[in-house]
Design a protein around this motif. Structure first.
Motif, PDB file in Angstrom:
ATOM      1  N   GLY A  11       1.140  -1.150  -0.160  1.00 46.50           N
ATOM      2  CA  GLY A  11      -0.118   0.050   0.212  1.00 46.50           C
ATOM      3  C   GLY A  11       0.606   0.818   0.155  1.00 46.50           C
ATOM      4  O   GLY A  11       1.891   1.383   0.196  1.00 46.50           O
ATOM      5  N   PHE A  12       0.542   2.233  -0.292  1.00 41.17           N
ATOM      6  CA  PHE A  12       0.667   3.175  -0.493  1.00 41.17           C
ATOM      7  C   PHE A  12       0.194   4.628   0.495  1.00 41.17           C
ATOM      8  O   PHE A  12      -0.730   4.777   0.453  1.00 41.17           O
ATOM      9  CB  PHE A  12       0.817   4.281  -1.817  1.00 41.17           C
ATOM     10  CG  PHE A  12       1.533   3.101  -2.677  1.00 41.17           C
ATOM     11  CD1 PHE A  12       3.108   2.949  -2.716  1.00 41.17           C
ATOM     12  CD2 PHE A  12       2.013   3.993  -4.017  1.00 41.17           C
ATOM     13  CE1 PHE A  12       3.896   2.108  -3.695  1.00 41.17           C
ATOM     14  CE2 PHE A  12       3.127   3.868  -4.912  1.00 41.17           C
ATOM     15  CZ  PHE A  12       3.438   2.933  -4.434  1.00 41.17           C
ATOM     16  N   LEU A  13       1.374   5.343   1.059  1.00 42.14           N
ATOM     17  CA  LEU A  13       0.320   6.351   2.257  1.00 42.14           C
ATOM     18  C   LEU A  13       0.946   7.120   1.912  1.00 42.14           C
ATOM     19  O   LEU A  13       1.726   7.659   1.848  1.00 42.14           O
ATOM     20  CB  LEU A  13       0.356   5.945   3.428  1.00 42.14           C
ATOM     21  CG  LEU A  13      -0.233   4.813   4.322  1.00 42.14           C
ATOM     22  CD1 LEU A  13       0.686   3.304   3.893  1.00 42.14           C
ATOM     23  CD2 LEU A  13      -0.614   4.567   5.759  1.00 42.14           C
ATOM     24  N   ASP A 159       4.971  -3.140   4.500  1.00 39.06           N
ATOM     25  CA  ASP A 159       5.416  -3.187   2.945  1.00 39.06           C
ATOM     26  C   ASP A 159       4.157  -2.164   3.499  1.00 39.06           C
ATOM     27  O   ASP A 159       3.722  -1.901   1.273  1.00 39.06           O
ATOM     28  CB  ASP A 159       4.004  -4.426   3.445  1.00 39.06           C
ATOM     29  CG  ASP A 159       4.815  -5.568   4.065  1.00 39.06           C
ATOM     30  OD1 ASP A 159       5.598  -5.709   3.005  1.00 39.06           O
ATOM     31  OD2 ASP A 159       4.065  -7.000   3.610  1.00 39.06           O
ATOM     32  N   CYS A 160       4.154  -0.996   3.951  1.00 42.10           N
ATOM     33  CA  CYS A 160       3.926   0.662   2.743  1.00 42.10           C
ATOM     34  C   CYS A 160       5.014   1.844   2.707  1.00 42.10           C
ATOM     35  O   CYS A 160       5.980   1.045   3.473  1.00 42.10           O
ATOM     36  CB  CYS A 160       3.100   0.678   3.957  1.00 42.10           C
ATOM     37  SG  CYS A 160       1.805   0.091   4.828  1.00 42.10           S
ATOM     38  N   ALA A 176       6.884   4.346  11.770  1.00 43.48           N
ATOM     39  CA  ALA A 176       6.210   3.385  11.922  1.00 43.48           C
ATOM     40  C   ALA A 176       7.122   1.962  11.426  1.00 43.48           C
ATOM     41  O   ALA A 176       5.972   1.000  10.768  1.00 43.48           O
ATOM     42  CB  ALA A 176       4.756   3.908  10.421  1.00 43.48           C
ATOM     43  N   GLY A 177       7.845   2.197  10.768  1.00 48.16           N
ATOM     44  CA  GLY A 177       9.195   1.189  10.349  1.00 48.16           C
ATOM     45  C   GLY A 177       8.430   0.789   8.129  1.00 48.16           C
ATOM     46  O   GLY A 177       9.397  -0.079   7.475  1.00 48.16           O
ATOM     47  N   MET A 178       8.428   1.929   8.034  1.00 46.99           N
ATOM     48  CA  MET A 178       7.788   2.065   6.453  1.00 46.99           C
ATOM     49  C   MET A 178       9.225   3.078   5.683  1.00 46.99           C
ATOM     50  O   MET A 178       9.669   4.186   5.818  1.00 46.99           O
ATOM     51  CB  MET A 178       7.152   2.903   6.092  1.00 46.99           C
ATOM     52  CG  MET A 178       5.231   2.827   7.047  1.00 46.99           C
ATOM     53  SD  MET A 178       3.553   4.002   6.898  1.00 46.99           S
ATOM     54  CE  MET A 178       2.791   2.961   7.515  1.00 46.99           C
ATOM     55  N   SER A 212       0.342  -6.822  -5.797  1.00 45.46           N
ATOM     56  CA  SER A 212       1.401  -5.365  -4.686  1.00 45.46           C
ATOM     57  C   SER A 212       1.691  -3.939  -6.057  1.00 45.46           C
ATOM     58  O   SER A 212       1.706  -3.981  -6.619  1.00 45.46           O
ATOM     59  CB  SER A 212       3.278  -6.145  -4.099  1.00 45.46           C
ATOM     60  OG  SER A 212       3.000  -6.550  -5.682  1.00 45.46           O
ATOM     61  N   LEU A 213       2.269  -3.455  -5.344  1.00 45.68           N
ATOM     62  CA  LEU A 213       2.561  -1.921  -5.863  1.00 45.68           C
ATOM     63  C   LEU A 213       3.368  -1.968  -6.229  1.00 45.68           C
ATOM     64  O   LEU A 213       4.807  -1.982  -4.974  1.00 45.68           O
ATOM     65  CB  LEU A 213       2.352  -0.651  -5.217  1.00 45.68           C
ATOM     66  CG  LEU A 213       0.487  -0.905  -5.179  1.00 45.68           C
ATOM     67  CD1 LEU A 213       0.034  -0.066  -3.928  1.00 45.68           C
ATOM     68  CD2 LEU A 213      -0.509  -0.712  -6.303  1.00 45.68           C
TER      69      LEU A 213
END
Length: 219
Positions: A11-13, A159-160, A176-178, A212-213
């Motif tokens: 995912g993308f945030l 995974d973001c 957040a570990g991104m 996935s992206l």
């Protein structure tokens, strides 16, 4: 060409202000008027407002006789009336439109009402997952908003990929570990960062394989 992350993501945030739209002029007009009334050094104060909830910006000033909640509310109302020059970051609209609707989110320190007004003014869509100031217990640079966004997407934080522009937001995504991409269109000065940096989205594309992206350069 800027080297982009080579791995795939669930995912993308996206942060909002300065990342997918520019509301700097609107925000700084409202904050300049407020800071002037408080007798603050406006030039020194304005750089501190970006990427953090308004109430936290006011609270850390410790101004005598000032109610941070009431003042933040009044500032939000002023900003909602001043959106004539709120514009999308270059290419943001097309980039967001290319993403699967259930694989991206906005995580912003702005109140929801203000965020919705600014997105409409910039001609950008409301996301399916929308984390605003009311949702996160702690503001950026705490990771709460990004962690909640990942949870609502159903994707593990690691995974973001987070898109940010401000130091507080970058720190929040890191906590957040991104992985992080820094968007620099609104930067007035060079930023020293170890993360991938792009000016805007005009040269970016996304590859979606059904699961996935992957971020890529536009051909």
């Amino acid at each position: 060409m800027t080297p982009l992350p080579t791995r795939r993501f669930g995912g993308f945030l996206f942060d909002m202000d300065g990342t997918i739209l520019s509301s700097i002029a609107s925000a700084e007009r409202a904050w300049t008027a407020w800071a002037t009334r408080q007798g603050l050094d406006v030039a020194a104060f304005l750089p501190t407002i970006h990427g953090v909830q308004s109430v936290e910006t006011i609270r850390r000033l410790n101004l005598p006789g000032v109610d941070p909640v009431a003042e933040a509310h009044a500032l939000t109302e002023a900003e909602m009336l001043d959106v004539d020059d709120v514009d999308p970051i270059g290419g943001a609209g097309a980039f967001l439109a290319a993403l699967p609707p259930d694989r991206w989110a906005i995580v912003t320190s702005a109140p929801r009402r203000l965020a919705e007004v600014r997105l409409k003014a910039a001609g950008l869509p409301l996301p399916g997952v929308f984390v605003t100031a009311e949702d996160a217990e702690r503001s950026k640079p705490a990771p709460d908003g990004f962690l909640l966004g990942a949870k609502r997407l159903g994707v593990a934080p690691q995974d973001c990929l987070a898109f940010e522009d401000a130091p507080a937001g970058i720190a929040a995504a890191e906590a957040a570990g991104m992985a992080v991409v820094v968007v620099s269109q609104t930067h007035r000065h060079p930023m020293d960062t170890t993360h991938v940096m792009v000016t805007d989205y005009r040269d970016l594309a996304v590859e979606w394989d059904g699961a996935s992206l992957k971020l890529d350069h536009r051909v």
